[in-house]
Design an enzyme around this catalytic site. Sequence first.
Site: not given
Length: 327
Positions: A116, A140, A144
């Site tokens: 991402s 989040y 990643k």
Amino acid sequence: MKVLVTGGAGYVGSHALMELSRAGHEAFVFDNLSQGHAQAVGSCPLVRGDLSDEGQVESALEQSGAEAVMHFAASAYVGESVEDPEKYYFNNVVNTLRLLRVMRRRGVDRFIFSGSCTVYGVPERVPIGEDWPVQAINPYGRTKMAVEGVLADYARAYGLKYASLRYFNAAGAAPDGSIGEDHDPETHLIPLVIHAALGKRDSIAIFGTDYPTPDGTCVRDYVHVLDLASAHVMAMEALDERAPMVYNLSTGRGHSVRDVIERVKQVSGRDFRVLEVPRRPGDPPELVGSANKIRRELGWEPRCPSLRAIVETAWNWHKEHPDGFGG
Ligand code: UDP
């Protein structure tokens, strides 16, 4: 190639199934259906299972005879990741470790990861290249980043062949209208604006109009979901020669929140109320990526790079399926 697709019933995963089948590969879906939709997998075999259960993962790998794994299954709400980071570290990091462990046990060494652009945090300038510092600003994004670190270490130590594909803003729907975006809750701009155009909500709120951007609203790089999907297939086919690979998936063009709203009004022919509200915490003003590396190395080219085409496919999907897969 035979491919196990975790999260294949989700938004990007289900579009990857289409591209896999177009390219002559055989996909097998592993999904717990917590976010995904069984209807989205078409005729692909689907095993309902959870990555936290290594036994289920192992039997899915065995049943499918997979030679590669595409790993889409993850929790993906930034706000939720701030409130409940444990859920994110378990679902996105620990479960990926489990998946990789089962793969090693079964001798499967090809892995495509949903990365991402959130790993870049708030970039100093755009367009962003893959060699820019990774400095995510929320849990989040940090999950990643963590997995990318794991992949690099496993490649060195165990010979894992992987690609991490750092998506910018996934958007749009399959042009044949068969599948599209259906999240619950929906937080993404394009579907929310379309919901306003369809009268499913009263208005759309612009989160912040005082950013240092040309019209004061945030700028994002919207990439068509089938273009993301085709990059996964190309990267998988190149793994044996080129791994490890880390690529941005973007168009190199930015569009503001106001641009998106105008485009939806134009494509739909409908008007709706637009509110201006304060900034949403944690939004970088501008995220635009350079995808020159994957273009140069794999010859990837977005087939649907214009905002108009992206919005048109999304509009057609939502108009025909106002209640998503539930309708
Ligand atoms: N946005 C907005 N109103 C909304 C939803 C999103 O103004 O109801 C803005 C958001 O602040 C961001 C952009 O639209 O600048 C894209 O947001 P989205 O959640 O789609 O993707 P993100 O870039 O956060 O991954």
